[in-house]
Design an enzyme around this catalytic site. Structure first.
Site, PDB file in Angstrom:
ATOM      1  N   LYS A  36       0.850  -1.197   0.000  1.00 11.89           N
ATOM      2  CA  LYS A  36       0.000   0.000   0.000  1.00 11.89           C
ATOM      3  C   LYS A  36       0.881   1.240   0.000  1.00 11.89           C
ATOM      4  O   LYS A  36       1.877   1.297   0.736  1.00 11.89           O
ATOM      5  CB  LYS A  36      -0.892  -0.022   1.241  1.00 11.89           C
ATOM      6  CG  LYS A  36      -1.901   1.110   1.317  1.00 11.89           C
ATOM      7  CD  LYS A  36      -2.759   0.959   2.581  1.00 11.89           C
ATOM      8  CE  LYS A  36      -3.824   2.018   2.696  1.00 11.89           C
ATOM      9  NZ  LYS A  36      -4.634   1.885   3.922  1.00 11.89           N
ATOM     10  N   SER A 111      -9.522   2.069   3.038  1.00 14.51           N
ATOM     11  CA  SER A 111      -8.667   2.771   2.111  1.00 14.51           C
ATOM     12  C   SER A 111      -7.675   1.879   1.355  1.00 14.51           C
ATOM     13  O   SER A 111      -7.089   2.318   0.366  1.00 14.51           O
ATOM     14  CB  SER A 111      -7.885   3.843   2.859  1.00 14.51           C
ATOM     15  OG  SER A 111      -7.050   3.249   3.829  1.00 14.51           O
ATOM     16  N   SER A 135      -9.595  -0.260   7.233  1.00 13.80           N
ATOM     17  CA  SER A 135      -9.080  -0.175   5.869  1.00 13.80           C
ATOM     18  C   SER A 135      -8.424  -1.427   5.311  1.00 13.80           C
ATOM     19  O   SER A 135      -8.133  -1.482   4.116  1.00 13.80           O
ATOM     20  CB  SER A 135      -8.099   0.974   5.751  1.00 13.80           C
ATOM     21  OG  SER A 135      -8.808   2.170   5.649  1.00 13.80           O
TER      22      SER A 135
END
Ligand code: GLN
Length: 486
Positions: A36, A111, A135
């Protein structure tokens, strides 16, 4: 978002050579992993999904990244996310949204939506995500993969760009529980560079998986099955609980009456911490600078141009909650409620080994559906946020579909008892076949998938923006363009 083609091929060739040479190999030797884009990678851009960090290349690896490399992983690139991990749909990225491989007109959650979509689409077997309020688990649930938020303190955050420091954790995202267990085993454990990482021995997660669910006491969280939960999502999660019962788990009900207070508590604490953490983006130290004659105007213009609207909203909210005169009424009160929530969970976990509830109240929603309504968007994390406030480990594991859209089961464990969470999830997964289903895009080439998305785009125009919405009154496509100010 960023693919390190050369670096990945080079590393892969090295592992190939070592493999051919025989001898012992580390646990992830040659396995591709995506990271990420809020986790620092030396020599690879780290944007946090924000225009304010576009082009910034960190000089060092986060501890989780160096542990991956030591274990033989090949870091293939960085995945899209909501700006600074603030969001539940990956539509808040400064570089455009990510789509859900199960239905490209829907969001992959957020996210960590880029990591989730990449794993679900079969582009990569393993990825790292981060979870401040859901997330990892929510996008895992939305894409039918496995995602785990470890206990607060289990995994080092050195080199993780901070959003809300008392909540952020890095964790694994993978297609199966066994893969997630392996990945977590590699990244977990005390790191002298992160004083919030805890010196509690790391269990042999892969080794304990086969112990089964027999005898595990599982508490179904009563308050999580009420109003706001989509009917067939609730049914799928209840069916998963019954399935675990069939595997020998002892099912009971537990009560967590403070769950409804988790959302306001989180949005006071997380925004307060974010307002402090994001003060460092001032045009001086990192990334974007909008040059002007005087320093103060440079700060404000840089921040105005560099941050998207959700980040600005949160900085304002957090600054307000921390300001003199309001601190006691908002921030301090939220801290007290947080303690109550944690106590309630720990009390429940005195009587059971695991708490069970849905991951999300709905299946993946449409792109553009909630961007104009932050409160609706915040509700997407109603079942994941309490777990962050309590600092506990939680996993999302596939447990069904509603009209072809994925549903996730959430299991929550005692502090630092990731092993039991993984073991129950594994028992369930191995006795069901949800995890074997693949989204329609698997097997398509990249250009086929893109062509299909464009075809759908033409066939179904975006929903019209709602009148009177508080912010961002443009359609999602236009607002993306607006945010892409070059
Ligand atoms: N969706 C939540 C938020 O917007 C959680 C985000 C996260 O876990 N990083 O804050």
């Amino acid at each position: 978002m960023h693919v390190d083609r050369e670096g990945a091929l080079r590393a892969a060739r090295e592992w190939d050579a070592r493999y051919a040479g025989g001898g012992a190999l580390p646990p992830l030797a040659g396995l591709p992993v995506a990271v990420k884009d809020i986790i620092c990678t030396a020599g690879m851009p780290t944007t946090c999904g924000s225009r304010i960090l576009a082009g910034w290349v960190p000089p060092y690896d986060a501890t989780v990244v160096s542990r991956l490399k030591d274990a033989g992983a090949v870091i293939v690139g960085k995945t899209n996310l909501d700006e600074f991990a603030m969001g539940s749909s990956t539509e808040n990225s400064g570089f455009g949204p990510t789509r859900n491989p199960w239905d490209p007109e829907r969001v992959p959650g957020g996210s960590s939506g880029g990591s989730a979509a990449a794993v679900a689409a079969g582009m990569i077997p393993l990825a790292l995500g981060t979870d401040t309020g859901g997330s990892i688990r929510q996008p895992a649930g939305f894409t039918s993969i496995v995602g785990m938020k470890p206990t607060y303190g289990r995994v080092s955050r050195y080199g993780l760009v901070a959003f809300a420091s008392s909540l952020d954790q890095v964790g694994p995202m993978a297609r199966t529980v066994a893969d997630a267990a392996l990945l977590l085993h590699v990244i977990a454990g005390r790191d002298p560079k992160d004083s919030t990482s805890v010196d509690i021995p790391v269990d042999d997660y892969p080794g304990t998986l086969p112990r089964g669910a027999r005898g595990l006491r599982i508490g179904i969280a009563r308050e999580a099955f009420g109003q706001g939960l989509q009917g067939d999502v609730g049914e799928a999660v209840q069916a998963a609980a019954a399935h675990l019962g069939g595997l020998g788990a002892v099912l009971t009900e537990v009560s967590l009456p403070s769950i409804p207070y988790a959302l306001p508590t989180y949005y006071l604490l997380a925004t307060s911490e974010a307002s402090a953490n994001l003060a460092r983006y001032d045009g001086v130290q990192y990334g974007l600078r909008v040059p002007t004659d005087d320093l103060f105007t440079m700060y404000t213009r840089t921040r105005r141009q560099g941050f998207g609207s959700e980040v600005k909203r949160r900085i304002m909210l957090g600054t307000y909650a921390l300001s003199a005169g309001y601190y006691e009424g908002f921030f301090l009160k939220a801290q007290r409620v947080r303690t109550l929530i944690r106590r309630e969970f720990l009390q429940a976990l005195d009587a059971v080994d695991l708490v069970l509830m849905p991951v999300s109240p709905t299946v993946p929603f449409r792109l553009g559906e909630k961007v104009d309504d932050p409160l609706q968007m915040y509700l997407a994390d109603i079942y994941t946020i309490p777990v962050n406030l309590a600092g506990l480990p939680g996993i999302s594991v596939p447990c069904g579909f509603s009209n072809g859209l994925p549903i996730g089961l959430q299991l929550i464990g005692k502090p630092f008892d990731e092993a039991t969470v993984l073991r129950a999830a594994y028992a369930y997964e191995q006795d069901t076949d949800w995890h074997t289903r693949r989204p329609p895009v698997v097997g398509q080439t990249h250009s086929q998938a893109v062509a299909e998305v464009h075809k759908r785009d033409r066939a179904t125009p975006r929903p019209a923006p709602k009148r009177g919405a508080q912010t961002r009154r443009r359609s999602s496509r236009k607002s993306k363009k607006a945010r892409t100010r070059k």
